[in-house]
Design a protein around this motif. Structure first.
Motif, PDB file in Angstrom:
ATOM      1  N   PHE A 248      35.480  41.889  43.767  1.00 33.84           N
ATOM      2  CA  PHE A 248      36.514  41.032  43.199  1.00 33.84           C
ATOM      3  C   PHE A 248      36.010  39.596  43.069  1.00 33.84           C
ATOM      4  CE2 PHE A 248      40.872  39.067  43.397  1.00 33.84           C
ATOM      5  CZ  PHE A 248      41.368  39.718  42.286  1.00 33.84           C
ATOM      6  N   ALA A 251      33.809  39.399  40.150  1.00 31.24           N
ATOM      7  CA  ALA A 251      34.604  39.469  38.918  1.00 31.24           C
ATOM      8  C   ALA A 251      35.244  38.122  38.624  1.00 31.24           C
ATOM      9  CB  ALA A 251      35.671  40.552  39.043  1.00 31.24           C
ATOM     10  N   HIS A 255      34.769  35.916  35.159  1.00 25.70           N
ATOM     11  CA  HIS A 255      35.833  35.733  34.175  1.00 25.70           C
ATOM     12  C   HIS A 255      36.324  34.314  34.048  1.00 25.70           C
ATOM     13  CE1 HIS A 255      36.380  39.898  33.114  1.00 25.70           C
ATOM     14  NE2 HIS A 255      36.250  40.212  34.382  1.00 25.70           N
ATOM     15  N   ILE A 256      36.077  33.504  35.063  1.00 25.74           N
ATOM     16  CA  ILE A 256      36.578  32.126  34.987  1.00 25.74           C
ATOM     17  C   ILE A 256      35.458  31.223  34.503  1.00 25.74           C
ATOM     18  CG2 ILE A 256      37.507  30.219  36.350  1.00 25.74           C
ATOM     19  CD1 ILE A 256      39.471  32.032  37.239  1.00 25.74           C
ATOM     20  N   PRO A 498      40.439  47.719  26.726  1.00 22.30           N
ATOM     21  CA  PRO A 498      40.168  46.860  27.896  1.00 22.30           C
ATOM     22  C   PRO A 498      39.527  47.623  29.046  1.00 22.30           C
ATOM     23  CG  PRO A 498      42.359  46.411  27.038  1.00 22.30           C
ATOM     24  CD  PRO A 498      41.854  47.607  26.304  1.00 22.30           C
ATOM     25  N   HIS A 502      36.207  45.801  31.073  1.00 23.28           N
ATOM     26  CA  HIS A 502      36.144  45.375  32.465  1.00 23.28           C
ATOM     27  C   HIS A 502      36.971  46.327  33.304  1.00 23.28           C
ATOM     28  CE1 HIS A 502      34.275  41.728  31.109  1.00 23.28           C
ATOM     29  NE2 HIS A 502      35.266  41.526  30.266  1.00 23.28           N
ATOM     30  N   PHE A 503      36.757  46.267  34.595  1.00 17.89           N
ATOM     31  CA  PHE A 503      37.538  47.125  35.471  1.00 17.89           C
ATOM     32  C   PHE A 503      38.734  46.346  36.005  1.00 17.89           C
ATOM     33  CE2 PHE A 503      33.390  49.161  35.509  1.00 17.89           C
ATOM     34  CZ  PHE A 503      33.777  50.434  35.158  1.00 17.89           C
ATOM     35  N   PRO A 504      39.873  47.025  36.178  1.00 19.37           N
ATOM     36  CA  PRO A 504      41.088  46.334  36.611  1.00 19.37           C
ATOM     37  C   PRO A 504      41.083  46.053  38.111  1.00 19.37           C
ATOM     38  CG  PRO A 504      41.542  48.649  36.359  1.00 19.37           C
ATOM     39  CD  PRO A 504      40.114  48.452  35.939  1.00 19.37           C
ATOM     40  N   ALA A 505      42.002  45.172  38.515  1.00 21.24           N
ATOM     41  CA  ALA A 505      42.131  44.852  39.936  1.00 21.24           C
ATOM     42  C   ALA A 505      42.775  46.011  40.690  1.00 21.24           C
ATOM     43  CB  ALA A 505      42.978  43.590  40.100  1.00 21.24           C
ATOM     44  N   GLU A 506      43.731  46.658  40.026  1.00 18.02           N
ATOM     45  CA  GLU A 506      44.478  47.750  40.660  1.00 18.02           C
ATOM     46  C   GLU A 506      43.561  48.936  40.932  1.00 18.02           C
ATOM     47  OE1 GLU A 506      48.583  50.263  39.703  1.00 18.02           O
ATOM     48  OE2 GLU A 506      47.413  49.376  38.100  1.00 18.02           O
TER      49      GLU A 506
ATOM     50  N   HIS B 255      43.099  35.921  34.423  1.00 20.19           N
ATOM     51  CA  HIS B 255      41.891  36.339  33.718  1.00 20.19           C
ATOM     52  C   HIS B 255      41.426  37.731  34.062  1.00 20.19           C
ATOM     53  CE1 HIS B 255      41.507  31.988  32.952  1.00 20.19           C
ATOM     54  NE2 HIS B 255      41.036  32.435  31.812  1.00 20.19           N
ATOM     55  N   ILE B 256      41.861  38.251  35.199  1.00 22.79           N
ATOM     56  CA  ILE B 256      41.379  39.578  35.581  1.00 22.79           C
ATOM     57  C   ILE B 256      42.419  40.606  35.173  1.00 22.79           C
ATOM     58  CG2 ILE B 256      40.743  41.017  37.557  1.00 22.79           C
ATOM     59  CD1 ILE B 256      38.948  38.982  38.285  1.00 22.79           C
ATOM     60  N   GLN B 257      41.952  41.665  34.510  1.00 20.29           N
ATOM     61  CA  GLN B 257      42.885  42.716  34.118  1.00 20.29           C
ATOM     62  C   GLN B 257      43.492  43.308  35.378  1.00 20.29           C
ATOM     63  OE1 GLN B 257      41.196  45.897  31.685  1.00 20.29           O
ATOM     64  NE2 GLN B 257      42.805  47.231  32.457  1.00 20.29           N
ATOM     65  N   GLU B 258      44.815  43.347  35.428  1.00 16.96           N
ATOM     66  CA  GLU B 258      45.461  43.732  36.680  1.00 16.96           C
ATOM     67  C   GLU B 258      45.641  45.242  36.803  1.00 16.96           C
ATOM     68  OE1 GLU B 258      46.195  41.678  39.159  1.00 16.96           O
ATOM     69  OE2 GLU B 258      45.352  39.983  38.076  1.00 16.96           O
TER      70      GLU B 258
END
Lengths: 522, 522
Positions: A248, A251, A255-256, A498, A502-506, B255-258
């Motif tokens: 994380f 990531a 992204h920022i 999407p 990138h891979f999601p946070a969830e 910014h992060i895909q959730e």
């Protein structure tokens, strides 16, 4: 082209297919060839070399075909990775589309075309022009054209359904694989370029200071990229691999936007450790940007130049023009077999020959483009290889007004020899292919887009044909089809794309249960 | 159009300008009008109403013009905000470009055009057609065309330099303002939509569970969006404002895909608290997407429909066609003054009239588009309003082959009355305009892109003209100009555009020192 020429082409292809099938069946059983045909099993120690001679070894057999289809998807995934899996799904998808289109074309559209009387072709059946089997032969304004109209809608519907199904399925596999795979070092690392080094300081100090200040809780360590110059000194390249405590954290840094100046502190995904392509680390932002532009121009020129072989191929199907250009060939060209081979088989052979030059050229160009990863270089090539068919498809569109839609579809969706490839692909993947890099099936969106493009092209052609055939109502009613297809595409890209970026946070609740992906061999 | 018609138009515009100037000078001094002309100062208690009568009050004076230019940039920024500041810079930029283009056009190109003899126009000077002052009058193949060629290069170079300078300057101001402004609540908050509510749970519980799990260290609190339905019950809308402990935490969530499903847990920037537009919170992902598409179609149709008034305007400049269409007008049209007004002034008046319909239409359309913020709705309008000139510019290109490049530039870069606007703009901003929303000058990139578009259009036209004028070498040598301009644009967008999209993690060392931005009045 006349019917017998097409049949000759079919016969040559089938013959070659059978020949290669037999050769493969026999050669694969020769002990000396084990390292060629099953290198993976040899490397893993699963196959012993040098068995005793027996007669069976010289006879072609087909048992391996069955065996090739035996592994389950899970086995396949854990053995060959998601890329190979998606590649297989791509072939199976093409086969489905081709079968469906082929059935509609052969058993519905071609008979209807043949029953028409628009073209006056009095030759006997064998020498009938292929045009007699195409939509050109349906009488102008005939209500039979509505069957073609329905076919366009039905075919589009089925293809879109298959596309949606595949996209959803591959997306779910991609997410499942990511969460079930072992954490990889490059997931925790980003590559930082354009590091501004304050006067009197070092690159390492600048990186340390920046990331301790702005990512204090997640920053772990860094490793500055160095290279030997010709005097064998280590030089201060302004790039570094920065590692974080969590995926994380990496990531977030990715992204920022980091620097106030967007050309400084540029973060990008770190390549896998054995995938780094070093020569481009020394190149500046501006140089990379210029080389990318240069390669873009080269790509475009190549696409345009590719029209030359396509033109040659088109010329070959018009034998009479060839006779006019080279009158001394007249005698030979009048031989039935020669003319059938030239108009039926030669064009596809020439096209294949020219296509085989494309991948090495693309690899060369992409290596000029400034990628710091072999994988991404090759991936770009892959992207381009997929739409490489575009000029071919477009060129074929010249001739298409005289061809049935189904035949056109067959050209668009099924490269020659696809059945053969599908049969041998699992064997190759499991016994020959050693996955080195893993993009996680990132090329699927390209396959999706290319298919949508082919569908839209088909719609445009259909609208044109209905217009020419004095059935403006059908042309008008076909108009919603490309619009609906584009909307479908737009929805799919919103819904699934999407996931491939990138891979999601969830973390999906089922992630820990499945364990389907291979660990790469470093 | 003939020269005297142009001069009539100039005279009318100057006359109107003087009239409005005088009226403004007098009216602003009447005590009863104080709330109209300086409402901000009245609200701030800086101006007392009801002064004694004196004669000076009835005489037009010009002292306020000087006063309007007195405030420094810092004062202006802290009084009116960055948006107003960028708006001012835009006007000043236009004025610079217009002045430079005007000087080259009036003192170099127009005399050269007039010295040519390509067109045979034997009228006396006053009745000469404007074509005699245009590039059309330069003799075909004449070496004098190389002066036009050089002008195109010089003008492009100067404009690009000004563009780069402005982009860099505005970027630095934007960053400085962001870091010097007080932290705003909406910087710490993101809007989350598409919240999947598990059966038996509530929206609030789902949000709480998700963000405590995936953003444990930065998550602060949330506030679910509710609305009254017709029965005055609070309904469970699947959207929530989620607040974080730091701006950085909010930026991460943004910014992060959730979600695993990209249509769920969609995060977007929260609008400022008093900027929320509630009606669109209840709308689903699919509905918003469809309404966006619908509005896109409406936009496109409107752009095409806009060609109608442009066509009318074009018709007016050809008086003879008007005579043919409406023969009964012949008598009136033959009057010198009437024809001069109709061909010289009326066209721009009609165009202005139609242009004034565009903003309300755009606001209406954008409110249908599903924005949850008034600001972003209006901002989108702004984006469209800027390129609204595109159809006009394109339509004018029809006539352009007969006009000098400089005149074309004047059309593209200088809307009528610009000088007047520039003079009054600071007075308005400081004394009338109360900034409610602040985008931080986000519309500058649009101004930049529009200018680049105009330059490219000029190059294309120049290439065409050189071709028609039998100077293919000049046409060929102009080709690099649009390419270089596009490369310049590409570089600028890489270098500056990200600054207008998001704020970087890095804090510039000078940030704490400057304090230039206003705090919005809620």
């Amino acid at each position: 082209m006349i019917l017998s020429a097409l049949l000759t082409s079919v016969a040559i292809n089938l013959g070659l297919c059978l020949l290669f099938f037999t050769l493969y069946s026999i050669l694969r059983k020769q002990p000396g060839n084990i390292t060629v045909y099953v290198p993976r099993l040899v490397a893993d120690g699963k196959v012993e070399e040098g068995r005793q001679f027996n007669l069976e070894r010289l006879l072609p057999t087909a048992g391996w075909v069955k065996k090739a289809w035996e592994p389950t998807e899970e086995e396949f995934l854990s053995n060959s990775g998601l890329d190979a899996f998606v590649f297989m799904r791509m072939f199976v998808f093409s086969l489905k589309v081709f079968t469906f289109g082929g059935i509609i074309g052969m058993f519905v559209l071609v008979p209807i075309n043949y029953l028409g009387s628009q073209l006056t072709d009095d030759s006997d059946f064998q020498h009938k022009s292929l045009d007699s089997f195409s939509i050109s032969n349906v009488n102008n304004g005939s209500n039979r054209l509505w069957i073609h109209f329905s076919a366009a809608y039905i075919f589009t519907g089925v293809v879109c359904y298959l596309l949606y199904y595949e996209y959803r399925y591959i997306s779910s596999k991609r997410i499942a694989c990511f969460y079930s795979s072992d954490p990889q070092p490059h997931h925790f690392t980003v590559l930082v370029r354009g590091i501004p080094i304050p006067p009197g300081s070092t690159c390492a100090a600048a990186v340390e200071r920046f990331f301790t200040e702005y990512h204090p809780s997640t920053y772990l360590s860094h490793s500055v990229v160095r290279r030997n110059n010709k005097l064998h000194n280590l030089i201060e390249v302004p790039a570094a691999f920065v590692s974080f405590k969590t995926r994380f954290g990496a990531a977030i840094a990715l992204h920022i936007q980091e620097g106030v100046d967007p050309t400084q502190w540029i973060t990008e995904e770190a390549p896998e450790p054995h995938d780094v392509y070093w020569p481009f680390f020394t190149v500046s932002f501006l140089k990379r940007w210029i080389s990318k532009l240069g390669v873009f121009v080269a790509y475009t020129s190549l696409t345009i130049l590719f029209l030359i072989p396509v033109g040659i191929v088109q010329g070959l199907t018009h034998l009479d023009q060839l006779e006019t250009l080279f009158p001394f060939l007249k005698g030979i060209l009048r031989l039935s077999v020669v003319s059938q081979v030239i108009t039926g088989y030669l064009p596809s052979l020439i096209l294949q020959l020219f296509l085989s030059f494309v991948p090495p050229t693309m690899i060369m160009l992409s290596s000029l483009q400034g990628y710091i990863s072999w994988r991404s270089a090759l991936y770009r090539v892959n992207i381009f290889l997929e739409p490489k068919g575009i000029p071919r498809v477009l060129a074929e569109a010249h001739a298409v007004m005289r061809r049935p839609v189904a035949e056109q579809l067959a050209i668009t969706t099924a490269p020659s020899g696809i059945a053969e490839r599908v049969t041998t692909a699992p064997a190759e993947f499991l016994k020959v292919y050693v996955p080195k890099f893993e993009t996680g099936g990132e090329f699927w969106p390209t396959v999706h887009t290319s298919t949508i493009f082919s569908l839209i092209l088909m719609h445009v052609i259909a609208i044109g044909i209905f217009g020419l055939k004095n059935l403006p109502l059908a042309a008008g009613l076909t108009l919603p089809l490309p619009i609906l297809t584009l909307l479908f595409n737009e929805y799919c890209q919103k819904r699934f794309l999407p996931i491939f970026k990138h891979f999601p946070a969830e973390v999906p609740s089922s992630a820990s249960k499945s364990s389907c992906c291979l660990s790469l061999q470093s």
